[in-house]
Design a protein around this motif. Sequence first.
Motif, PDB file in Angstrom:
ATOM      1  N   TRP A 147     145.451 -91.377 -23.153  1.00 12.09           N
ATOM      2  CA  TRP A 147     144.334 -90.828 -23.509  1.00 12.09           C
ATOM      3  C   TRP A 147     143.309 -90.678 -22.274  1.00 12.09           C
ATOM      4  O   TRP A 147     142.798 -91.710 -21.895  1.00 12.09           O
ATOM      5  N   LEU A 148     143.139 -89.400 -21.940  1.00 13.08           N
ATOM      6  CA  LEU A 148     142.412 -89.269 -20.489  1.00 13.08           C
ATOM      7  C   LEU A 148     141.028 -89.563 -20.734  1.00 13.08           C
ATOM      8  O   LEU A 148     140.433 -89.329 -21.865  1.00 13.08           O
ATOM      9  N   VAL A 149     140.561 -90.391 -19.914  1.00  9.37           N
ATOM     10  CA  VAL A 149     139.108 -90.574 -19.857  1.00  9.37           C
ATOM     11  C   VAL A 149     138.226 -89.468 -19.115  1.00  9.37           C
ATOM     12  O   VAL A 149     138.449 -89.400 -17.725  1.00  9.37           O
ATOM     13  N   ALA A 150     137.142 -88.700 -19.718  1.00 10.56           N
ATOM     14  CA  ALA A 150     136.504 -87.551 -19.226  1.00 10.56           C
ATOM     15  C   ALA A 150     135.869 -88.006 -17.853  1.00 10.56           C
ATOM     16  O   ALA A 150     135.225 -88.976 -17.735  1.00 10.56           O
ATOM     17  N   GLY A 151     136.344 -87.185 -16.871  1.00  9.28           N
ATOM     18  CA  GLY A 151     135.679 -87.319 -15.665  1.00  9.28           C
ATOM     19  C   GLY A 151     136.507 -88.077 -14.716  1.00  9.28           C
ATOM     20  O   GLY A 151     136.186 -88.328 -13.566  1.00  9.28           O
ATOM     21  N   GLU A 152     137.455 -88.827 -15.159  1.00  7.51           N
ATOM     22  CA  GLU A 152     138.258 -89.895 -14.197  1.00  7.51           C
ATOM     23  C   GLU A 152     139.885 -89.403 -14.099  1.00  7.51           C
ATOM     24  O   GLU A 152     140.453 -89.272 -14.901  1.00  7.51           O
ATOM     25  N   PRO A 153     139.895 -89.362 -12.668  1.00 12.79           N
ATOM     26  CA  PRO A 153     141.539 -88.894 -12.617  1.00 12.79           C
ATOM     27  C   PRO A 153     142.376 -89.796 -13.114  1.00 12.79           C
ATOM     28  O   PRO A 153     142.248 -91.305 -12.670  1.00 12.79           O
ATOM     29  N   LEU A 154     143.398 -89.188 -13.633  1.00 10.24           N
ATOM     30  CA  LEU A 154     144.716 -90.095 -14.049  1.00 10.24           C
ATOM     31  C   LEU A 154     145.970 -89.880 -12.997  1.00 10.24           C
ATOM     32  O   LEU A 154     146.230 -88.587 -13.092  1.00 10.24           O
ATOM     33  N   HIS A 155     146.288 -90.761 -12.145  1.00 15.79           N
ATOM     34  CA  HIS A 155     147.671 -90.502 -11.366  1.00 15.79           C
ATOM     35  C   HIS A 155     148.805 -90.701 -12.254  1.00 15.79           C
ATOM     36  O   HIS A 155     149.130 -91.655 -12.810  1.00 15.79           O
ATOM     37  N   ILE A 156     149.629 -89.650 -11.965  1.00 12.53           N
ATOM     38  CA  ILE A 156     151.053 -89.399 -12.971  1.00 12.53           C
ATOM     39  C   ILE A 156     152.005 -89.518 -11.826  1.00 12.53           C
ATOM     40  O   ILE A 156     152.070 -88.504 -11.062  1.00 12.53           O
ATOM     41  N   ALA A 188     129.120 -82.275 -23.660  1.00 11.38           N
ATOM     42  CA  ALA A 188     128.805 -81.681 -22.187  1.00 11.38           C
ATOM     43  C   ALA A 188     130.275 -81.731 -21.341  1.00 11.38           C
ATOM     44  O   ALA A 188     130.815 -82.825 -21.708  1.00 11.38           O
ATOM     45  N   PRO A 189     130.315 -80.851 -20.619  1.00 11.66           N
ATOM     46  CA  PRO A 189     131.446 -81.175 -19.622  1.00 11.66           C
ATOM     47  C   PRO A 189     131.344 -82.232 -18.902  1.00 11.66           C
ATOM     48  O   PRO A 189     130.236 -82.830 -18.435  1.00 11.66           O
ATOM     49  N   ALA A 190     132.490 -83.179 -18.400  1.00  9.48           N
ATOM     50  CA  ALA A 190     132.205 -84.459 -17.560  1.00  9.48           C
ATOM     51  C   ALA A 190     132.018 -84.049 -16.206  1.00  9.48           C
ATOM     52  O   ALA A 190     131.444 -85.142 -15.553  1.00  9.48           O
ATOM     53  N   ILE A 191     132.322 -83.089 -15.856  1.00  5.31           N
ATOM     54  CA  ILE A 191     131.937 -82.613 -14.347  1.00  5.31           C
ATOM     55  C   ILE A 191     131.448 -81.278 -14.521  1.00  5.31           C
ATOM     56  O   ILE A 191     131.602 -80.384 -15.346  1.00  5.31           O
ATOM     57  N   ALA A 192     129.973 -81.224 -13.846  1.00  9.25           N
ATOM     58  CA  ALA A 192     129.411 -79.951 -13.635  1.00  9.25           C
ATOM     59  C   ALA A 192     130.191 -78.736 -13.082  1.00  9.25           C
ATOM     60  O   ALA A 192     130.946 -79.121 -11.996  1.00  9.25           O
ATOM     61  N   VAL A 193     129.978 -77.410 -13.355  1.00  7.54           N
ATOM     62  CA  VAL A 193     130.797 -76.410 -12.671  1.00  7.54           C
ATOM     63  C   VAL A 193     130.357 -76.423 -11.021  1.00  7.54           C
ATOM     64  O   VAL A 193     131.577 -76.310 -10.285  1.00  7.54           O
ATOM     65  N   GLY A 194     129.501 -76.890 -10.629  1.00 11.37           N
ATOM     66  CA  GLY A 194     129.048 -76.769  -9.295  1.00 11.37           C
ATOM     67  C   GLY A 194     129.624 -78.009  -8.491  1.00 11.37           C
ATOM     68  O   GLY A 194     129.623 -77.892  -7.122  1.00 11.37           O
ATOM     69  N   ASP A 195     130.242 -78.880  -9.331  1.00 11.35           N
ATOM     70  CA  ASP A 195     130.826 -79.813  -8.547  1.00 11.35           C
ATOM     71  C   ASP A 195     132.330 -79.742  -8.454  1.00 11.35           C
ATOM     72  O   ASP A 195     132.996 -80.848  -8.126  1.00 11.35           O
ATOM     73  N   ILE A 196     132.919 -78.894  -9.240  1.00 13.81           N
ATOM     74  CA  ILE A 196     134.401 -78.739  -9.186  1.00 13.81           C
ATOM     75  C   ILE A 196     135.111 -78.438  -7.886  1.00 13.81           C
ATOM     76  O   ILE A 196     136.109 -79.201  -7.446  1.00 13.81           O
ATOM     77  N   GLY A 197     134.515 -77.735  -7.096  1.00 10.36           N
ATOM     78  CA  GLY A 197     135.114 -77.369  -5.678  1.00 10.36           C
ATOM     79  C   GLY A 197     136.009 -76.229  -5.833  1.00 10.36           C
ATOM     80  O   GLY A 197     136.142 -75.714  -6.632  1.00 10.36           O
ATOM     81  N   ARG A 198     137.076 -76.098  -4.722  1.00  6.43           N
ATOM     82  CA  ARG A 198     137.972 -75.222  -4.479  1.00  6.43           C
ATOM     83  C   ARG A 198     138.912 -75.313  -5.471  1.00  6.43           C
ATOM     84  O   ARG A 198     139.369 -76.421  -5.963  1.00  6.43           O
ATOM     85  N   ILE A 199     139.060 -73.945  -6.163  1.00  7.70           N
ATOM     86  CA  ILE A 199     140.275 -73.863  -7.104  1.00  7.70           C
ATOM     87  C   ILE A 199     141.308 -72.909  -6.730  1.00  7.70           C
ATOM     88  O   ILE A 199     140.963 -71.790  -6.560  1.00  7.70           O
ATOM     89  N   ASP A 200     142.497 -73.244  -6.522  1.00  5.50           N
ATOM     90  CA  ASP A 200     143.599 -72.551  -6.078  1.00  5.50           C
ATOM     91  C   ASP A 200     144.064 -71.333  -7.330  1.00  5.50           C
ATOM     92  O   ASP A 200     144.368 -70.213  -6.895  1.00  5.50           O
ATOM     93  N   ALA A 201     143.952 -71.990  -8.502  1.00  5.90           N
ATOM     94  CA  ALA A 201     144.421 -71.352  -9.624  1.00  5.90           C
ATOM     95  C   ALA A 201     143.714 -71.539 -10.719  1.00  5.90           C
ATOM     96  O   ALA A 201     143.569 -72.928 -11.116  1.00  5.90           O
ATOM     97  N   VAL A 202     143.439 -70.688 -11.641  1.00  7.67           N
ATOM     98  CA  VAL A 202     142.980 -71.050 -13.104  1.00  7.67           C
ATOM     99  C   VAL A 202     144.026 -70.610 -13.942  1.00  7.67           C
ATOM    100  O   VAL A 202     144.479 -69.652 -13.872  1.00  7.67           O
ATOM    101  N   LEU A 203     144.556 -71.672 -14.863  1.00  8.37           N
ATOM    102  CA  LEU A 203     145.503 -71.196 -15.938  1.00  8.37           C
ATOM    103  C   LEU A 203     144.609 -70.961 -17.218  1.00  8.37           C
ATOM    104  O   LEU A 203     143.788 -71.951 -17.705  1.00  8.37           O
ATOM    105  N   LEU A 204     144.701 -69.793 -17.589  1.00  8.14           N
ATOM    106  CA  LEU A 204     143.923 -69.654 -18.933  1.00  8.14           C
ATOM    107  C   LEU A 204     144.595 -69.044 -19.941  1.00  8.14           C
ATOM    108  O   LEU A 204     145.414 -67.851 -20.034  1.00  8.14           O
ATOM    109  N   SER A 205     144.921 -69.913 -20.904  1.00  4.70           N
ATOM    110  CA  SER A 205     145.599 -69.651 -22.006  1.00  4.70           C
ATOM    111  C   SER A 205     145.413 -68.391 -22.737  1.00  4.70           C
ATOM    112  O   SER A 205     146.383 -67.418 -23.248  1.00  4.70           O
ATOM    113  N   HIS A 206     144.090 -67.992 -22.885  1.00  4.46           N
ATOM    114  CA  HIS A 206     143.747 -66.573 -23.572  1.00  4.46           C
ATOM    115  C   HIS A 206     142.020 -66.622 -23.238  1.00  4.46           C
ATOM    116  O   HIS A 206     141.681 -67.444 -23.144  1.00  4.46           O
TER     117      HIS A 206
END
Length: 260
Positions: free
Chosen positions: A249-258, A48-66
Amino acid sequence: MDFSVTHIGGPTALLEIGGVRILTDPTFDPPGKLYHFGWGTFSRKVVAPAIAVGDIGRIDAVLLSHDGHADNLDDVGRTVLPAAGKVVTTTSAAKRLGGNAVGLEPWATTTVDNAGTQVRITATPGRHGPPLSRPIVGQVIGFLLEWDGQEHGPVWITGDTVYFDGVSEIATRYNIGTALLHIGGVRFPYLSGPIRYTMNAAEAVRVAREFDLKTILPVHYEGWTHFRQGRDVAEAEFADAGIGDRVHWLVAGEPLHISS
């Protein structure tokens, strides 16, 4: 300006760059469904996705590779597109999607702005399989992200691609610091034997060395049954190549600051 990456699952990640929020290849369906990719290929989503779609919030751009494969754009993921500021994708996908979709050929650019931050998005070449496979698998691109204050070079999101000449050309044009590498070594043995449709760990190592990457973020290696190489294989290859310290290695649902 630093940024954060939150892995949601598969190829899907949320990048937050100043005031700009960017979502990659949205996949939010629940696990269990079997998806048919065409030409006798199929895969089942198992995580399952680590974050539900309803919890994503505002999105300025979707990058869709295909848009042709559900492991990069599934049913619930499609519901995200109309509400986004823009959807940046291939020229063929933009024609199919319409609305707020912006189609880019490789090396073409667009921008996204919010709250005083502007991010420049450049499409990069991709090939989702062996030579001459495009009529079967469709058009695919990756994305290069640039903004003011970057000290370590642009951020690159590979999209679903194998290593080919177009990938090496990116390294000649840009000094990239961070890359989200779509790996997984996807194969469909019941259709095409050893033919591969995404990078495997060995190709990821080649990219890391050729680009001299500072930060490597593997994605698109888990959550579906068609992935042939998981984290264990890739982690061992990175370690053997002496670049394991650059891999996060990203932990699903947890932001990594870079640091950018």
